[in-house]
Design an enzyme around this catalytic site. Structure first.
Site, PDB file in Angstrom:
ATOM      1  N   THR A  78      17.737 -42.038 -56.558  1.00 61.75           N
ATOM      2  CA  THR A  78      16.958 -43.100 -57.193  1.00 61.75           C
ATOM      3  C   THR A  78      16.758 -44.305 -56.279  1.00 61.75           C
ATOM      4  O   THR A  78      17.666 -44.712 -55.557  1.00 61.75           O
ATOM      5  CB  THR A  78      17.655 -43.557 -58.488  1.00 61.75           C
ATOM      6  OG1 THR A  78      17.735 -42.444 -59.378  1.00 61.75           O
ATOM      7  CG2 THR A  78      16.896 -44.683 -59.167  1.00 61.75           C
ATOM      8  N   GLU A  79      15.547 -44.865 -56.349  1.00 59.27           N
ATOM      9  CA  GLU A  79      15.228 -46.083 -55.605  1.00 59.27           C
ATOM     10  C   GLU A  79      14.590 -47.096 -56.547  1.00 59.27           C
ATOM     11  O   GLU A  79      14.271 -46.780 -57.702  1.00 59.27           O
ATOM     12  CB  GLU A  79      14.277 -45.771 -54.447  1.00 59.27           C
ATOM     13  CG  GLU A  79      14.870 -44.847 -53.412  1.00 59.27           C
ATOM     14  CD  GLU A  79      13.939 -44.543 -52.247  1.00 59.27           C
ATOM     15  OE1 GLU A  79      14.325 -43.759 -51.375  1.00 59.27           O
ATOM     16  OE2 GLU A  79      12.816 -45.106 -52.223  1.00 59.27           O
ATOM     17  N   THR A 123      25.533 -43.631 -59.078  1.00 61.61           N
ATOM     18  CA  THR A 123      26.803 -43.421 -59.775  1.00 61.61           C
ATOM     19  C   THR A 123      27.920 -43.113 -58.788  1.00 61.61           C
ATOM     20  O   THR A 123      27.754 -42.294 -57.880  1.00 61.61           O
ATOM     21  CB  THR A 123      26.669 -42.276 -60.786  1.00 61.61           C
ATOM     22  OG1 THR A 123      25.660 -42.607 -61.734  1.00 61.61           O
ATOM     23  CG2 THR A 123      27.979 -42.039 -61.525  1.00 61.61           C
ATOM     24  N   ARG A 167      37.167 -48.238 -96.342  1.00 66.01           N
ATOM     25  CA  ARG A 167      36.635 -49.584 -96.539  1.00 66.01           C
ATOM     26  C   ARG A 167      36.187 -49.785 -97.982  1.00 66.01           C
ATOM     27  O   ARG A 167      35.472 -48.932 -98.550  1.00 66.01           O
ATOM     28  CB  ARG A 167      35.443 -49.791 -95.597  1.00 66.01           C
ATOM     29  CG  ARG A 167      34.599 -51.034 -95.863  1.00 66.01           C
ATOM     30  CD  ARG A 167      35.350 -52.305 -95.586  1.00 66.01           C
ATOM     31  NE  ARG A 167      34.449 -53.461 -95.654  1.00 66.01           N
ATOM     32  CZ  ARG A 167      34.847 -54.704 -95.755  1.00 66.01           C
ATOM     33  NH1 ARG A 167      36.144 -54.988 -95.792  1.00 66.01           N
ATOM     34  NH2 ARG A 167      33.968 -55.693 -95.802  1.00 66.01           N
ATOM     35  N   GLY A 218      28.954 -52.257 -90.973  1.00 65.65           N
ATOM     36  CA  GLY A 218      28.546 -53.614 -91.318  1.00 65.65           C
ATOM     37  C   GLY A 218      28.910 -54.603 -90.225  1.00 65.65           C
ATOM     38  O   GLY A 218      28.782 -54.312 -89.032  1.00 65.65           O
ATOM     39  N   GLY A 219      29.383 -55.789 -90.621  1.00 68.07           N
ATOM     40  CA  GLY A 219      29.743 -56.806 -89.642  1.00 68.07           C
ATOM     41  C   GLY A 219      30.800 -56.338 -88.666  1.00 68.07           C
ATOM     42  O   GLY A 219      30.784 -56.716 -87.487  1.00 68.07           O
ATOM     43  N   GLU A 230      18.867 -39.344 -65.980  1.00 71.92           N
ATOM     44  CA  GLU A 230      18.490 -37.923 -65.914  1.00 71.92           C
ATOM     45  C   GLU A 230      17.063 -37.723 -66.437  1.00 71.92           C
ATOM     46  O   GLU A 230      16.707 -36.644 -66.921  1.00 71.92           O
ATOM     47  CB  GLU A 230      19.472 -37.035 -66.708  1.00 71.92           C
ATOM     48  CG  GLU A 230      20.902 -37.095 -66.236  1.00 71.92           C
ATOM     49  CD  GLU A 230      21.115 -36.474 -64.876  1.00 71.92           C
ATOM     50  OE1 GLU A 230      20.221 -35.744 -64.405  1.00 71.92           O
ATOM     51  OE2 GLU A 230      22.165 -36.728 -64.273  1.00 71.92           O
TER      52      GLU A 230
END
Length: 385
Positions: free
Chosen positions: A123-124, A155, A269, A340-341, A364
Site C-alpha cells: 500500500t502507498e 502492518t 441488566r 446503552g450508555g 484487504e
C-alpha cells in the site's frame, strides 16, 4: 491435518484465547502493546506458521481449516491475530506462491517459527484499493536492485525483520504489469520505518509508513528470481484473495464474541424493574445479530471450501469479505445499542470491538472495491459499457 489432531489444535487455541488473552484485552488496548508472554506462547503453539507448509515448519492448514482456526482467534482482540497474521497471510504467501526454492528454504522456516516477522509492503499514499498505481520503483544497477519510494499503513512494520516490497521495475509496462517483489531485510541502509500510527482501534496491532531511499539489495532478493520479474501484481492479488477469506473468518469470530457479550448483558441488566432481555425490541436486536453471525459463518466456510478446491478464488473471497466485514459492523453496532450508555464507555468490551470492527470494511480491499470486483466478474464486458 488429521481430524483428531486438528480438533486438538482448535481446543488448545480456544483455551489460550479465552483463558489467557481475553483477560488481558483491556490492558492491550490501553498500552497499545501485545505482552511478550503472549507472543512467546503463540510461537510455541505454532501460530506464526499455521498456514505455511509442513515441510517448512508450518502446520500446513487448508483454507477450510484456517477459517475455523480464525473463528477461535477472532473471539478476542484482533491484535492477537495481527501479531502473526502477516507471517501466515499476505507476507508469507508471497514466498509460498512466488519464491524460488532457495528463498523458501532460507526464509519460510524462520517465518513459520516466529523467529522472523514478515511485513507486506504494498500500500502507498495513492495506491491502496488499486495497488496497480503504485509508484515505488526499483532499477537494476550492476548486480544490485536500487529501490526508492514509500509505503503506507504497513502492518507490523515497526517490528518486522523482513519486508516483502512491491516496486515498479518496468515504468513503461501497463499498470498491472511491470511490478516485482523484493525481499528487503530490516536494517538495510536507506530503509526507514516511521513512528507507529495512532489508529482509531485495533490497539496492540502496529502499523507505520516505510520509506526507501536508494535501498540496495542483491539480485537474489528478487522474489522468484528472474522468473519473478514483473509478476508482482499477480502475486499480490493471489495473496490478497487468500487474505480476504482469512479476514472474513476473523470477522465471524468477533461477531460470535459480540453476540455472547450482548446476550450476557441482556440476561443480567435490569431496566424498569425487568431484565432487558424480556423486552421484545432488545430480543429483535439479538436475533438479528445471531442471524448475521450464522449467515457469516456459513458464507466463510463455503468460500473456504471453494478456495481449497480451486473452483472460486476470486468472487467467493470478495463476496465473503464484503458480507462478513459489513456483518460484524452491524453486530457491533447492535451490541453497543443493547448496552446503552455502558456501551459507549471505555473499558467495556463492546465499545472496544466497535472501534476494532470498523477497520474490517477498509483493509484487504474496501467494501466498495469488493462490490466492483464481484460485479465485473459477473458482468464481464457489459461492466465496461
Amino acid at each position: 491435518m488429521d481430524a483428531a489432531d486438528f480438533s486438538a489444535v482448535l481446543s488448545e487455541v480456544r483455551r489460550f484465547v479465552r483463558e489467557r488473552v481475553v483477560p488481558l484485552e483491556a490492558e492491550i488496548d490501553e498500552k497499545d502493546e501485545m505482552p511478550a508472554e503472549i507472543r512467546e506462547a503463540a510461537k510455541k503453539m505454532g501460530l506464526f506458521g499455521f498456514a505455511l507448509p509442513e515441510e517448512y515448519g508450518g502446520l500446513g492448514l487448508s483454507m477450510y481449516e484456517e477459517a475455523q482456526l480464525m473463528f477461535e482467534l477472532g473471539y478476542t482482540t484482533p491484535a492477537l491475530r495481527s501479531m502473526f497474521g502477516t507471517n501466515n497471510g499476505i507476507a508469507g504467501h508471497v514466498l509460498m506462491v512466488g519464491g524460488t526454492e532457495e528463498q523458501k528454504a532460507e526464509w519460510l522456516p524462520r517465518i513459520a517459527s516466529g523467529d522472523v516477522l514478515a511485513s507486506f509492503a504494498l500500500t502507498e499514499a495513492e495506491a491502496g484499493s488499486d495497488p496497480s498505481t503504485l509508484t515505488t520503483r526499483a532499477h537494476l544497477d550492476g548486480d544490485e536492485w536500487v529501490i526508492n519510494g514509500a509505503k503506507r499503513y504497513i502492518t507490523n512494520a515497526p517490528l518486522a525483520d523482513v519486508f516483502m516490497v512491491f516496486a515498479r521495475t518496468d515504468p513503461d509496462a501497463p499498470r498491472t504489469r511491470g511490478i516485482s517483489t523484493f525481499l528487503v531485510p530490516a536494517g538495510t541502509p536507506g530503509l526507514t520505518v516511521a513512528p507507529k500510527d495512532h489508529k482509531m482501534g485495533q490497539f496492540g496491532a502496529w502499523t507505520a509508513d516505510v520509506y526507501f531511499d536508494d535501498v540496495r539489495v542483491p539480485a537474489s532478493a528478487l522474489v522468484g528470481g528472474e522468473a519473478g520479474l514483473d509478476r508482482g501484481f499477480g502475486t499480490a492479488m493471489g495473496c490478497i484473495a487468500h487474505g480476504r477469506v482469512h479476514i472474513s473468518s476473523l470477522c465471524v469470530g468477533m461477531a460470535e464474541r459480540l453476540v455472547d457479550e450482548t446476550v450476557e448483558y441482556a440476561r443480567t441488566r435490569r431496566q424498569s424493574g425487568k431484565l432487558i432481555g424480556s423486552f421484545q425490541l432488545v430480543q429483535g436486536l439479538i436475533a438479528d445479530s445471531m442471524t448475521d453471525y450464522y449467515a457469516g459463518r456459513a458464507t466463510v466456510l463455503e468460500a473456504a471450501r471453494a478456495f481449497d478446491a480451486g473452483t472460486d478464488t476470486k468472487i467467493g473471497p470478495s463476496c465473503t469479505k464484503y458480507f462478513a466485514s459489513e456483518m460484524v459492523w452491524r453486530v457491533a453496532d447492535r451490541a453497543v445499542q443493547v448496552h446503552g450508555g455502558a456501551g459507549y464507555m471505555r473499558g467495556v468490551a463492546v465499545e472496544r470491538f466497535y472501534r476494532d470492527a470498523r477497520l474490517f470494511r477498509i483493509y484487504e480491499g474496501t467494501s466498495q472495491i469488493q462490490q466492483v470486483i464481484i460485479a465485473k466478474a459477473l458482468l464481464g464486458e457489459a461492466a465496461r459499457g
